[in-house]
Each structure stands twice: as C-alpha cells, then as structure tokens.
Write a protein that holds these residues in place. Sequence first.
Motif, PDB file in Angstrom:
ATOM      1  N   VAL A  55       0.649  -1.126   0.183  1.00 24.67           N
ATOM      2  CA  VAL A  55      -0.085   0.173   0.029  1.00 24.67           C
ATOM      3  C   VAL A  55       1.109   1.101   0.137  1.00 24.67           C
ATOM      4  O   VAL A  55       1.788   1.434   0.631  1.00 24.67           O
ATOM      5  N   VAL A  56       0.607   1.931  -0.664  1.00 25.27           N
ATOM      6  CA  VAL A  56       1.195   3.392  -0.780  1.00 25.27           C
ATOM      7  C   VAL A  56       0.358   4.727  -0.417  1.00 25.27           C
ATOM      8  O   VAL A  56      -0.962   4.477  -0.447  1.00 25.27           O
ATOM      9  N   ASP A  57       0.952   4.776   0.823  1.00 26.14           N
ATOM     10  CA  ASP A  57       0.086   5.284   1.357  1.00 26.14           C
ATOM     11  C   ASP A  57       0.430   7.206   0.423  1.00 26.14           C
ATOM     12  O   ASP A  57       1.820   7.969   1.021  1.00 26.14           O
ATOM     13  N   LYS A  58      -0.144   8.078   0.427  1.00 20.34           N
ATOM     14  CA  LYS A  58       0.227   9.143  -0.409  1.00 20.34           C
ATOM     15  C   LYS A  58       0.693  10.389   0.433  1.00 20.34           C
ATOM     16  O   LYS A  58       1.275  11.312   0.281  1.00 20.34           O
ATOM     17  N   LYS A  59       0.198  10.391   1.348  1.00 21.37           N
ATOM     18  CA  LYS A  59       0.257  11.579   2.773  1.00 21.37           C
ATOM     19  C   LYS A  59       0.051  12.005   2.744  1.00 21.37           C
ATOM     20  O   LYS A  59      -0.575  13.646   3.302  1.00 21.37           O
ATOM     21  N   GLU A  60      -0.588  13.312   1.344  1.00 16.06           N
ATOM     22  CA  GLU A  60      -0.796  14.393   0.689  1.00 16.06           C
ATOM     23  C   GLU A  60      -2.095  14.026   0.179  1.00 16.06           C
ATOM     24  O   GLU A  60      -2.438  12.899  -1.333  1.00 16.06           O
ATOM     25  N   TYR A  61      -3.327  14.374   0.397  1.00 16.72           N
ATOM     26  CA  TYR A  61      -4.991  13.688  -0.037  1.00 16.72           C
ATOM     27  C   TYR A  61      -5.157  14.949  -0.726  1.00 16.72           C
ATOM     28  O   TYR A  61      -6.373  16.321  -0.050  1.00 16.72           O
TER      29      TYR A  61
END
Length: 210
Positions: A199-205
């Motif tokens: 899973v890639v957490d973009k950190k910025e939504y």
Amino acid sequence: MKNRILRTLLIVSTIVAIANMMQSCAVAADAMPSESLRFRKETAVNGIIIGSITFPKEKAKHNGYFIRVISKDTAKKIVKKNSIELQVSPEQIFKMKHKGQLDNGLTYLFAIERPEGNYEISSIRLFDNYGYVSTNAVLSGFSIPIEVKKGEITYVGTILFDEHLDKTSQEKRIKLTSNFEKDIKAFQKVQPMTDWRMVVDKKEYLINYN
C-alpha cells in the motif's frame, strides 16, 4: 414561472449528466469485492485503488451510492473500458440505514483493480427507488486525482459525504481526509489474501472543486 424554468433546467442537466455517465462508465461493481483479492507484486499486471467513504448519520438518504472512478486516458475506448462505478448499498429491509464495515456502519471500504494510468473520482450517482419509479441524481463538481501503478495499492483517503446537506456548496458536502491506519487494518481483516505491505500512502490528499 422562474421556478418552473429552473426545475426544467435541473432535470435537463441531470439527464445529460447521466447520459454522459452511461457513455463513459458502462459497468458497476460492488465497492468491496466479495471474492478474495489475491494481489501480489511479483505477479500483478495491474494496480489497486483503495479507500473509504463515510457518512455522518446512520440514516441513509438514498437506496444506492455509485462512486465514479474515471480513466483520464486520451483514448475514448480506453476511458470506457477502464472507467467504473463502485456501488455502496445501505440496509433497506425495515429502514434505510448504513451498514458499512467501520464506525458502526457509517464507513464503507472500497477496492478495485485497475490498469496502470491516471484516474479520478469525479462524481457520485445517487439512486432512489420509490417502487413504481426510480430516479438518479449525479453529485459532481469535485475531482480526486489518482495515479495507478502496476504492482502497487494506492490509498486515496476517506471521502466524507454529508448527504443531508442539500442546498450548500460541494466543499461542505464532499471532503477528503485520511484514516490510513484504521482503514488498512480493516482491509487486512476483510481481504487477508492480499499483501497489504504494497500500500502506498500518499501522505497528501488532494480534492479539487469546480
């Protein structure tokens, strides 16, 4: 007279929006697949989009919610092939109430495998069934950009949808936040056959309004 014209324009715009939706988004799927997602980086040919949608109240206002995931490819055939609607259905036996996997039913998980490319969540179709007649309305005016990469699981965040706010701006009805850790733990329970380390957490939504 003015109100009649406004109602007519609203009906026409809704019909046009639904017609466009049917052209570019020909299929629908359950927001959370019932079958196992056996996704491994070594063998993957596509990527996976995951996230959640949450509602503020237990009482559901509509019979169905269709989250529209649209391909941003320049070729119309690819757009039609890769675009899809993710269906969320509340409980409707005795009363309309939400029955998601988290937050006492208020939050639904969604996951869909898609070919590599750029996508967006750009609208939600709201389905109402009155027995003798059914209607569709399209909630649009926003865009959540998504980049799908082969062998990766992309977390897009949590969509906050206040369906009980009718006459207000989209910025108040639709918002985007992150419940990354809580959502991933829930996905691990619902889909244990998937390697969630990818899973890639973009950190910025990011959500855009138009």
